[in-house]
Motif scaffolding. Structure first.
Motif, PDB file in Angstrom:
ATOM      1  N   ALA A  23      37.803   3.769  30.938  1.00 23.35           N
ATOM      2  CA  ALA A  23      39.050   3.600  31.692  1.00 23.35           C
ATOM      3  C   ALA A  23      40.149   4.427  31.023  1.00 23.35           C
ATOM      4  CB  ALA A  23      39.466   2.132  31.751  1.00 23.35           C
ATOM      5  N   CYS A  42      37.785  -5.352  26.045  1.00 23.83           N
ATOM      6  CA  CYS A  42      36.438  -5.749  25.604  1.00 23.83           C
ATOM      7  C   CYS A  42      36.427  -7.153  25.014  1.00 23.83           C
ATOM      8  CB  CYS A  42      35.915  -4.751  24.569  1.00 23.83           C
ATOM      9  SG  CYS A  42      36.943  -4.684  23.075  1.00 23.83           S
ATOM     10  N   VAL A  76      36.730   3.058  25.959  1.00 22.92           N
ATOM     11  CA  VAL A  76      35.316   3.236  26.275  1.00 22.92           C
ATOM     12  C   VAL A  76      34.500   2.133  25.611  1.00 22.92           C
ATOM     13  CG1 VAL A  76      34.901   4.817  24.330  1.00 22.92           C
ATOM     14  CG2 VAL A  76      33.388   4.886  26.329  1.00 22.92           C
ATOM     15  N   GLU A  77      33.498   1.671  26.332  1.00 23.46           N
ATOM     16  CA  GLU A  77      32.574   0.670  25.797  1.00 23.46           C
ATOM     17  C   GLU A  77      31.156   1.211  25.912  1.00 23.46           C
ATOM     18  OE1 GLU A  77      32.918  -3.779  26.656  1.00 23.46           O
ATOM     19  OE2 GLU A  77      31.143  -3.209  27.808  1.00 23.46           O
ATOM     20  N   ALA A 136      33.295  -0.919  21.393  1.00 29.39           N
ATOM     21  CA  ALA A 136      34.418  -0.463  22.211  1.00 29.39           C
ATOM     22  C   ALA A 136      35.407   0.285  21.332  1.00 29.39           C
ATOM     23  CB  ALA A 136      35.099  -1.644  22.892  1.00 29.39           C
ATOM     24  N   LYS A 169      29.040   3.029  28.652  1.00 31.91           N
ATOM     25  CA  LYS A 169      28.797   2.266  29.869  1.00 31.91           C
ATOM     26  C   LYS A 169      30.048   2.040  30.719  1.00 31.91           C
ATOM     27  CE  LYS A 169      24.370   1.292  29.710  1.00 31.91           C
ATOM     28  NZ  LYS A 169      23.468   1.674  30.825  1.00 31.91           N
ATOM     29  N   ARG A 170      31.221   1.954  30.070  1.00 35.93           N
ATOM     30  CA  ARG A 170      32.483   1.729  30.784  1.00 35.93           C
ATOM     31  C   ARG A 170      33.534   2.677  30.221  1.00 35.93           C
ATOM     32  NH1 ARG A 170      34.582  -3.485  29.133  1.00 35.93           N
ATOM     33  NH2 ARG A 170      36.092  -3.277  30.834  1.00 35.93           N
ATOM     34  N   LEU A 197      27.205   5.370  33.388  1.00 32.78           N
ATOM     35  CA  LEU A 197      28.602   5.178  33.008  1.00 32.78           C
ATOM     36  C   LEU A 197      29.434   4.804  34.223  1.00 32.78           C
ATOM     37  CD1 LEU A 197      30.927   5.424  30.941  1.00 32.78           C
ATOM     38  CD2 LEU A 197      31.014   7.870  31.487  1.00 32.78           C
ATOM     39  N   LYS A 198      30.185   3.714  34.112  1.00 28.86           N
ATOM     40  CA  LYS A 198      31.084   3.262  35.173  1.00 28.86           C
ATOM     41  C   LYS A 198      32.517   3.673  34.829  1.00 28.86           C
ATOM     42  CE  LYS A 198      32.861  -0.903  37.438  1.00 28.86           C
ATOM     43  NZ  LYS A 198      32.856  -2.402  37.441  1.00 28.86           N
ATOM     44  N   ILE A 199      33.163   4.420  35.739  1.00 25.51           N
ATOM     45  CA  ILE A 199      34.568   4.784  35.573  1.00 25.51           C
ATOM     46  C   ILE A 199      35.412   3.704  36.240  1.00 25.51           C
ATOM     47  CG2 ILE A 199      36.326   6.557  35.875  1.00 25.51           C
ATOM     48  CD1 ILE A 199      33.918   7.442  34.178  1.00 25.51           C
ATOM     49  N   GLU A 200      36.228   3.016  35.459  1.00 19.10           N
ATOM     50  CA  GLU A 200      37.003   1.900  35.976  1.00 19.10           C
ATOM     51  C   GLU A 200      38.394   2.357  36.421  1.00 19.10           C
ATOM     52  OE1 GLU A 200      36.843  -1.380  33.249  1.00 19.10           O
ATOM     53  OE2 GLU A 200      34.669  -1.594  33.550  1.00 19.10           O
ATOM     54  N   ARG A 211      27.683  -4.311  22.064  1.00 17.53           N
ATOM     55  CA  ARG A 211      28.692  -3.392  22.578  1.00 17.53           C
ATOM     56  C   ARG A 211      29.616  -2.893  21.461  1.00 17.53           C
ATOM     57  NH1 ARG A 211      32.172  -6.658  26.289  1.00 17.53           N
ATOM     58  NH2 ARG A 211      31.575  -8.429  24.984  1.00 17.53           N
TER      59      ARG A 211
END
Length: 227
Positions: free
Chosen positions: A184, A33, A199-200, A158, A181-182, A209-212, A156
């Protein structure tokens, strides 16, 4: 204050002690982040200041508040900042309890926190270690409440945490109007189970939510220089 020194990639020095040091989880959080160069940021539960200092090492030059409850840890960061000259003057170590901290509320672009992970189980007889690892003086609720209070809309927060508490972390974030939102997962190897997640979340934003991709330690994700 007696300390050891860790040196980051671009030669920023981190002062550590036997009690107040950092692990790969905090370093990974800082890299997950990064603030933009001039953004206003806060490093919550900053310890020896690794997140603030890694941000600086990667190019951040905006105001950065490093908030820490334990005076010895905050003093380590203050000493590191003072010893490295005016270039680090944008980092301000603050010895305070995040449960009550309100200075600059609603003005931060980014907050990050490597919080205590545990609510039960064995606690160290060393009070400083116990505070850093167990939710005795700072709970997940406290961290999220502070993040919401300090962040501007869209700002944000994180966190890094243990996978067994993933559902709880996401629920507490959303309960404080911090929308994940993110996400990993961190693994030692591709075939391993994750031992950490990052997580962010954003303040007052819609779902999505985006899974990285997984972050693999075996691929050098947590490497840094030592002195």
């Amino acid at each position: 204050m007696e300390h050891s020194t860790e040196i980051l990639y671009n030669k920023t020095e981190v002062y550590c002690s036997s009690v107040h040091r950092f692990g790969s989880d905090a370093l990974l959080l800082a890299r997950f982040c990064p603030p933009k160069r001039g953004q206003k940021a806060a490093d919550l539960c900053s310890g020896c200041g690794i997140v603030s200092l890694e941000w600086h090492d990667s190019g951040h030059r905006g105001p950065c508040t490093a908030l820490e409850l334990q005076p010895e840890a905050s003093a380590l960061l203050a000493e590191a900042v003072a010893a490295q000259g005016p270039e680090l003057a944008h980092i301000t170590p603050v010895r305070a309890d995040l449960r009550a901290y309100r200075e600059g509320e609603g003005s931060f672009d980014l907050c990050a926190c490597n919080p205590p992970y545990f609510t039960a189980g064995f606690q160290s007889s060393n009070a400083a270690r116990a505070t850093a690892r167990h939710e005795t003086d700072c709970t997940l609720e406290d961290v999220c409440a502070c993040g919401f209070r300090l962040l501007k809309d869209g700002g944000r927060l994180a966190l890094c945490h243990r996978p067994e508490r993933l559902a709880e972390v996401l629920a507490v974030l959303r309960a404080h109007r911090l929308e994940p939102k993110r996400l990993a997962f961190v693994k030692n190897r591709a075939e391993s189970a994750p031992w950490l997640f990052l997580v962010e979340a954003q303040k007052n934003r819609k779902t999505g939510l985006k899974i990285e991709p997984d972050i693999l330690i075996a691929a050098g994700a947590a490497m840094y220089g030592k002195h």
